[in-house]
Design a protein around this motif. Structure first.
Motif, PDB file in Angstrom:
ATOM      1  N   SER A 124      13.896  41.755 -86.750  1.00 17.59           N
ATOM      2  CA  SER A 124      14.772  40.622 -87.051  1.00 17.59           C
ATOM      3  C   SER A 124      16.051  40.740 -86.252  1.00 17.59           C
ATOM      4  CB  SER A 124      15.099  40.581 -88.557  1.00 17.59           C
ATOM      5  OG  SER A 124      16.098  39.592 -88.793  1.00 17.59           O
ATOM      6  N   VAL A 125      16.561  39.595 -85.780  1.00 17.21           N
ATOM      7  CA  VAL A 125      17.809  39.583 -85.047  1.00 17.21           C
ATOM      8  C   VAL A 125      18.982  39.892 -85.951  1.00 17.21           C
ATOM      9  CG1 VAL A 125      18.344  37.140 -85.401  1.00 17.21           C
ATOM     10  CG2 VAL A 125      19.080  38.268 -83.298  1.00 17.21           C
ATOM     11  N   ARG A 126      18.778  39.750 -87.313  1.00 18.84           N
ATOM     12  CA  ARG A 126      19.851  40.019 -88.268  1.00 18.84           C
ATOM     13  C   ARG A 126      19.940  41.513 -88.596  1.00 18.84           C
ATOM     14  NH1 ARG A 126      21.347  35.101 -90.343  1.00 18.84           N
ATOM     15  NH2 ARG A 126      19.824  33.402 -90.081  1.00 18.84           N
ATOM     16  N   ASP A 127      19.008  42.257 -88.084  1.00 25.71           N
ATOM     17  CA  ASP A 127      19.001  43.682 -88.373  1.00 25.71           C
ATOM     18  C   ASP A 127      20.257  44.336 -87.839  1.00 25.71           C
ATOM     19  OD1 ASP A 127      18.296  46.614 -87.761  1.00 25.71           O
ATOM     20  OD2 ASP A 127      16.681  45.941 -89.092  1.00 25.71           O
ATOM     21  N   LEU A 128      20.810  45.258 -88.588  1.00 30.47           N
ATOM     22  CA  LEU A 128      22.049  45.915 -88.197  1.00 30.47           C
ATOM     23  C   LEU A 128      21.886  46.663 -86.891  1.00 30.47           C
ATOM     24  CD1 LEU A 128      24.964  46.613 -88.944  1.00 30.47           C
ATOM     25  CD2 LEU A 128      24.074  48.611 -90.200  1.00 30.47           C
ATOM     26  N   THR A 129      20.681  47.164 -86.632  1.00 24.48           N
ATOM     27  CA  THR A 129      20.430  47.911 -85.389  1.00 24.48           C
ATOM     28  C   THR A 129      20.630  47.039 -84.178  1.00 24.48           C
ATOM     29  OG1 THR A 129      18.820  49.275 -86.573  1.00 24.48           O
ATOM     30  CG2 THR A 129      18.736  49.299 -84.166  1.00 24.48           C
ATOM     31  N   VAL A 130      20.171  45.771 -84.274  1.00 24.93           N
ATOM     32  CA  VAL A 130      20.281  44.849 -83.149  1.00 24.93           C
ATOM     33  C   VAL A 130      21.741  44.533 -82.850  1.00 24.93           C
ATOM     34  CG1 VAL A 130      19.737  42.526 -82.319  1.00 24.93           C
ATOM     35  CG2 VAL A 130      18.028  43.859 -83.571  1.00 24.93           C
ATOM     36  N   THR A 131      22.493  44.225 -83.886  1.00 24.79           N
ATOM     37  CA  THR A 131      23.903  43.866 -83.681  1.00 24.79           C
ATOM     38  C   THR A 131      24.720  45.033 -83.167  1.00 24.79           C
ATOM     39  OG1 THR A 131      24.395  44.373 -85.998  1.00 24.79           O
ATOM     40  CG2 THR A 131      23.810  42.093 -85.456  1.00 24.79           C
ATOM     41  N   GLU A 132      24.296  46.246 -83.477  1.00 23.80           N
ATOM     42  CA  GLU A 132      25.000  47.411 -82.971  1.00 23.80           C
ATOM     43  C   GLU A 132      24.695  47.651 -81.494  1.00 23.80           C
ATOM     44  OE1 GLU A 132      23.768  50.599 -85.412  1.00 23.80           O
ATOM     45  OE2 GLU A 132      25.198  50.169 -87.023  1.00 23.80           O
ATOM     46  N   ILE A 133      23.482  47.336 -81.060  1.00 24.28           N
ATOM     47  CA  ILE A 133      23.048  47.650 -79.697  1.00 24.28           C
ATOM     48  C   ILE A 133      23.309  46.478 -78.733  1.00 24.28           C
ATOM     49  CG2 ILE A 133      21.056  48.185 -78.257  1.00 24.28           C
ATOM     50  CD1 ILE A 133      19.858  49.657 -80.625  1.00 24.28           C
ATOM     51  N   VAL A 134      22.974  45.261 -79.192  1.00 22.84           N
ATOM     52  CA  VAL A 134      23.003  44.090 -78.298  1.00 22.84           C
ATOM     53  C   VAL A 134      24.347  43.384 -78.360  1.00 22.84           C
ATOM     54  CG1 VAL A 134      21.982  41.849 -77.781  1.00 22.84           C
ATOM     55  CG2 VAL A 134      20.525  43.768 -78.503  1.00 22.84           C
ATOM     56  N   THR A 135      24.967  43.194 -77.192  1.00 18.47           N
ATOM     57  CA  THR A 135      26.222  42.434 -77.088  1.00 18.47           C
ATOM     58  C   THR A 135      25.958  40.983 -76.681  1.00 18.47           C
ATOM     59  OG1 THR A 135      27.383  44.442 -76.404  1.00 18.47           O
ATOM     60  CG2 THR A 135      28.498  42.346 -75.996  1.00 18.47           C
ATOM     61  N   PHE A 136      24.943  40.786 -75.837  1.00 21.18           N
ATOM     62  CA  PHE A 136      24.631  39.448 -75.308  1.00 21.18           C
ATOM     63  C   PHE A 136      23.194  39.071 -75.633  1.00 21.18           C
ATOM     64  CE2 PHE A 136      27.406  41.644 -72.218  1.00 21.18           C
ATOM     65  CZ  PHE A 136      28.550  40.875 -72.329  1.00 21.18           C
ATOM     66  N   THR A 137      23.001  37.841 -75.949  1.00 18.38           N
ATOM     67  CA  THR A 137      21.650  37.289 -76.001  1.00 18.38           C
ATOM     68  C   THR A 137      21.282  36.842 -74.598  1.00 18.38           C
ATOM     69  OG1 THR A 137      22.345  35.007 -76.387  1.00 18.38           O
ATOM     70  CG2 THR A 137      22.096  36.443 -78.333  1.00 18.38           C
ATOM     71  N   PRO A 138      20.002  36.602 -74.312  1.00 20.87           N
ATOM     72  CA  PRO A 138      19.618  36.073 -72.986  1.00 20.87           C
ATOM     73  C   PRO A 138      20.324  34.748 -72.671  1.00 20.87           C
ATOM     74  CG  PRO A 138      17.701  36.938 -74.107  1.00 20.87           C
ATOM     75  CD  PRO A 138      18.817  36.982 -75.118  1.00 20.87           C
ATOM     76  N   GLN A 139      20.536  33.930 -73.707  1.00 16.68           N
ATOM     77  CA  GLN A 139      21.226  32.660 -73.478  1.00 16.68           C
ATOM     78  C   GLN A 139      22.686  32.890 -73.085  1.00 16.68           C
ATOM     79  OE1 GLN A 139      19.688  29.558 -73.574  1.00 16.68           O
ATOM     80  NE2 GLN A 139      21.622  28.976 -72.581  1.00 16.68           N
ATOM     81  N   ASP A 140      23.299  33.931 -73.679  1.00 13.89           N
ATOM     82  CA  ASP A 140      24.674  34.278 -73.286  1.00 13.89           C
ATOM     83  C   ASP A 140      24.735  34.594 -71.789  1.00 13.89           C
ATOM     84  OD1 ASP A 140      25.699  33.983 -75.828  1.00 13.89           O
ATOM     85  OD2 ASP A 140      25.323  36.072 -76.367  1.00 13.89           O
ATOM     86  N   ILE A 141      23.783  35.413 -71.346  1.00 15.97           N
ATOM     87  CA  ILE A 141      23.762  35.808 -69.926  1.00 15.97           C
ATOM     88  C   ILE A 141      23.638  34.573 -69.041  1.00 15.97           C
ATOM     89  CG2 ILE A 141      22.549  37.136 -68.173  1.00 15.97           C
ATOM     90  CD1 ILE A 141      23.988  38.844 -70.219  1.00 15.97           C
ATOM     91  N   GLU A 142      22.750  33.662 -69.405  1.00 16.73           N
ATOM     92  CA  GLU A 142      22.568  32.441 -68.619  1.00 16.73           C
ATOM     93  C   GLU A 142      23.848  31.613 -68.584  1.00 16.73           C
ATOM     94  OE1 GLU A 142      19.273  30.208 -70.005  1.00 16.73           O
ATOM     95  OE2 GLU A 142      17.768  31.681 -69.392  1.00 16.73           O
ATOM     96  N   ASN A 143      24.506  31.509 -69.739  1.00 14.91           N
ATOM     97  CA  ASN A 143      25.729  30.709 -69.806  1.00 14.91           C
ATOM     98  C   ASN A 143      26.848  31.278 -68.937  1.00 14.91           C
ATOM     99  OD1 ASN A 143      24.565  28.872 -71.547  1.00 14.91           O
ATOM    100  ND2 ASN A 143      25.306  29.887 -73.392  1.00 14.91           N
ATOM    101  N   TYR A 144      27.028  32.589 -69.011  1.00 18.17           N
ATOM    102  CA  TYR A 144      28.085  33.206 -68.226  1.00 18.17           C
ATOM    103  C   TYR A 144      27.800  33.091 -66.732  1.00 18.17           C
ATOM    104  CZ  TYR A 144      30.293  35.054 -72.386  1.00 18.17           C
ATOM    105  OH  TYR A 144      30.942  35.166 -73.584  1.00 18.17           O
ATOM    106  N   LEU A 145      26.563  33.318 -66.347  1.00 22.35           N
ATOM    107  CA  LEU A 145      26.219  33.201 -64.918  1.00 22.35           C
ATOM    108  C   LEU A 145      26.372  31.762 -64.430  1.00 22.35           C
ATOM    109  CD1 LEU A 145      23.093  35.541 -64.636  1.00 22.35           C
ATOM    110  CD2 LEU A 145      25.463  36.018 -63.941  1.00 22.35           C
ATOM    111  N   ALA A 146      26.095  30.805 -65.303  1.00 22.30           N
ATOM    112  CA  ALA A 146      26.224  29.396 -64.932  1.00 22.30           C
ATOM    113  C   ALA A 146      27.667  29.008 -64.666  1.00 22.30           C
ATOM    114  CB  ALA A 146      25.631  28.505 -66.025  1.00 22.30           C
ATOM    115  N   ASN A 147      28.618  29.776 -65.206  1.00 19.95           N
ATOM    116  CA  ASN A 147      30.045  29.445 -65.048  1.00 19.95           C
ATOM    117  C   ASN A 147      30.739  30.268 -63.963  1.00 19.95           C
ATOM    118  OD1 ASN A 147      31.151  27.445 -67.269  1.00 19.95           O
ATOM    119  ND2 ASN A 147      29.497  28.641 -68.191  1.00 19.95           N
TER     120      ASN A 147
END
Length: 636
Positions: A588-611
């Motif tokens: 689950s994306v709501r898992d505490l492990t994910v929020t501790e490890i992941v800073t960006f979602t794939p969509q975040d990466i796309e958005n930042y590169l687009a700008n």
């Protein structure tokens, strides 16, 4: 006078009955019974003729007749004028006859006195016709008439030529304007008088009147066209803007002056003095000399000025183009030996313009070479030197035909400079055959000089990736400017293909250096056990790269989209694999492990590169799906 000349009921210009194209039009006029002038073969014939000649000549003697003093013979009665001319011509023949068989005859003295009176009368008539018809003998009207009337008809075939033209002019009478009719009638009268005076040995008296009137018309015409006499010192003191306006005025004036003013005067002079080639040529040379010298000497005056505005080269090319275009017409109008000085001046001006253009282009190249390599590269964007140089060369390419004349192959070889960067140190001549136009080689060289200067600027960048982006941006702009101008025809498709490929290599090197570590931080085979270390390393590398690259500039939309798309294709798919693999292992994306490890979602990466690279400004917002806690919020 203007109202009088335009009155169609005036006998002098009633052309519905008589064609004005030749003096012989008077033959068809209704003539009252008169004594015929026969060849003076006997004493009786000479006596009879001398009586009639004395009567008509004294009748129109302004010194003895108040009526003759205030009345124009050619305006009052064209038939009488024709009779007067025939009488004078016959008188001249009679004098020759008397000299041969009765040189001491009192009739010879009388004939000489009568001839003097007649010439004085004809000189006055000639002057009056020129003055009264000044507006109708303007060069434009005369030029329009030239297509219907031969400019060099001789007096011997005047009768036959007129008979042939008479029907044509009557048939086209409705299409001939009233001004042209008046012009034609005046030209016929002038020719009739000139033929008589020149054949009688009074060319000097006739020509002197003609020169006074017609020279003032040419001089006034040149002045009204905006061409004024300038000294070198005055021209040098002018601001470039003022001198530029005078050049533009000259460019408009010279065509009108050649094709209307001088051409019209040439036609008029040829028609009026068709009896004698030498009189015709010397007369035209005299009335046109000063005006032609002023007009055709202007380019040489401009060349001698010390003005060094970048636009001066284009004005020099404009003047060269016009002068070379008009050269065949100038040589035709000023074809005689009497006008050799005019032709020589035009050729000299063309030579001076050629030398000036070569010097100004060399000076432009020198200015580029003197540009400092230490100037800022402005976030890797297109440098002002690139924009100015390519704008200059793009305009220069519009003069391709002129430049081909000015820069022959002999003007090569190109200069060699040891200060050029080693990667560019070659002559563009090596890329072309001996048959390649010199202009192509010269343009390729000038762009090479620009690229060398850009290479020098790039070496002063502290960041290697920025230097490659700077070179890619500028070379891309150069290629785009070539494609959108006549430079594409000068340099050719091979040149464009070669430099476009080089621009793409610069961009590829930029991507490799700027984003290579970000890409390599994501191994190809995702493993859940390595997720924490991989994401921590990626976050660090991505944040570092983005922070640096977000201040860089890619102004061209096509290139910007291509670079951003290429970076996204290298990072986003691989990052998505790791992200999905982590979700699959945790559940689950709501898992505490994910929020501790992941800073960006794939969509975040796309958005930042687009700008990235948004005209050098940082992006103001990203998609709502971006992770709120992202540290990149501080830079965007």
């Amino acid at each position: 006078m203007r109202k009088l000349c335009f009155n169609p009921k005036t006998a002098s210009f009633a052309l519905a009955r008589n064609s004005p194209s030749s003096p012989q039009s008077l033959i068809s006029s209704p003539t009252p019974p008169r004594l015929s002038f026969s060849e003076p073969g006997s004493v009786v014939d000479e006596d009879t003729f001398m009586e009639e000649a004395e009567a008509i000549i004294l009748k129109w003697n302004p010194d003895s007749s108040a009526y003759a003093k205030v009345t124009s013979l050619f305006y009052e009665d064209k038939t009488e004028a024709k009779h007067y001319i025939n009488c004078v011509n016959q008188l001249h023949q009679t004098m020759h006859s008397l000299i041969s068989h009765s040189p001491s005859s009192h009739k010879l003295v009388l004939a000489h006195n009568l001839m003097q009176i007649a010439m004085k009368r004809l000189k006055k008539e000639f002057y009056q016709i020129l003055c009264m018809n000044r507006a109708h003998l303007d060069p434009e009207s005369v030029s329009a008439r030239s297509s219907r009337t031969s400019a060099n008809s001789s007096s011997s075939d005047c009768d036959d030529d007129f008979a042939a033209e008479d029907d044509d002019i009557r048939a086209a009478g409705d299409s001939i304007t009233e001004v042209e009719q008046v012009s034609s009638g005046a030209m016929a009268d002038l020719k009739l008088i000139a033929d008589c005076m020149v054949s009688s040995g009074y060319a000097k008296e006739c020509v002197s009147v003609y020169i006074i009137i017609r020279k003032s018309i040419i001089d006034e015409g040149i002045y009204r066209l905006g061409v004024e006499k300038l000294s070198s010192s005055r021209a040098n003191k002018m601001d470039w803007e003022v001198l530029d306006l005078k050049i533009k005025s000259w460019l408009e004036a010279v065509r009108i002056a050649v094709r209307t003013l001088f051409n019209g005067e040439r036609i008029l002079c040829d028609n009026v003095f068709s009896y004698s080639d030498s009189v015709r040529e010397s007369c035209f040379a005299e009335i046109s000399r000063d005006g032609a010298s002023l007009l055709f000497g202007f380019p040489e005056l401009v060349v001698k000025t010390k003005k060094s505005s970048p636009e001066k080269l284009f004005r020099v090319l404009d003047m060269y183009a016009v002068a070379s275009e008009l050269l065949p017409e100038i040589e035709s109008i000023f074809s005689s030996d009497y006008n050799s000085a005019v032709r020589s001046q035009v050729l000299t001006s063309l030579q001076r313009l050629t030398e000036s253009a070569q010097f100004l282009l060399t000076e432009f190249e020198s200015t580029m070479l003197k540009d400092s390599c230490k100037t800022a590269v402005n976030g890797g964007g297109v440098h002002s030197l690139t924009i100015q140089t390519m704008n200059y060369l793009a305009i220069l390419a519009d003069y391709v035909n002129v430049l081909s004349d000015i820069f022959p192959r002999e003007w090569l070889p190109l200069p060699k400079s040891s200060s050029l960067p080693e990667s560019y140190l070659y002559s563009p001549e090596s890329d072309y055959s001996a048959s390649t136009p010199a202009l192509t080689v010269r343009m390729a060289w000038l762009i090479l000089v620009l690229l060398c200067k850009l290479d020098g600027k790039a070496k002063h960048c502290k960041d290697v990736s920025l230097s490659y982006l700077f070179l890619g941006n500028n070379l891309w702009y150069v290629v785009a400017r070539v494609r959108s101008s006549n430079l594409q025809y000068v340099l050719g498709d091979d040149w464009i293909t070669k430099h476009e490929a080089k621009a793409k290599r610069f961009v590829a090197n930029y991507e490799k250096i700027a984003w290579g570590e970000v890409v390599s931080s994501l191994p190809e085979n995702p493993a859940a056990a390595e997720a924490r270390a991989v994401f921590e390393n990626f976050n660090l590398k991505f944040e570092e790269a983005y922070r640096k690259q977000n201040s860089f500039v890619v102004a061209d939309r096509e290139l910007r989209d291509e670079i951003k798309g290429s970076i996204a294709r290298s990072i986003v798919p691989r990052y998505r694999e790791w992200y999905n693999a982590l979700l699959a292992s945790v559940g689950s994306v709501r898992d505490l492990t994910v929020t501790e490890i992941v800073t960006f979602t794939p969509q975040d990466i796309e958005n930042y590169l687009a700008n990235l690279f948004f005209f050098g400004t940082s992006s103001s917002s990203v998609s709502s799906s971006s992770v709120t806690s992202s540290p990149l919020r501080r830079w965007s």
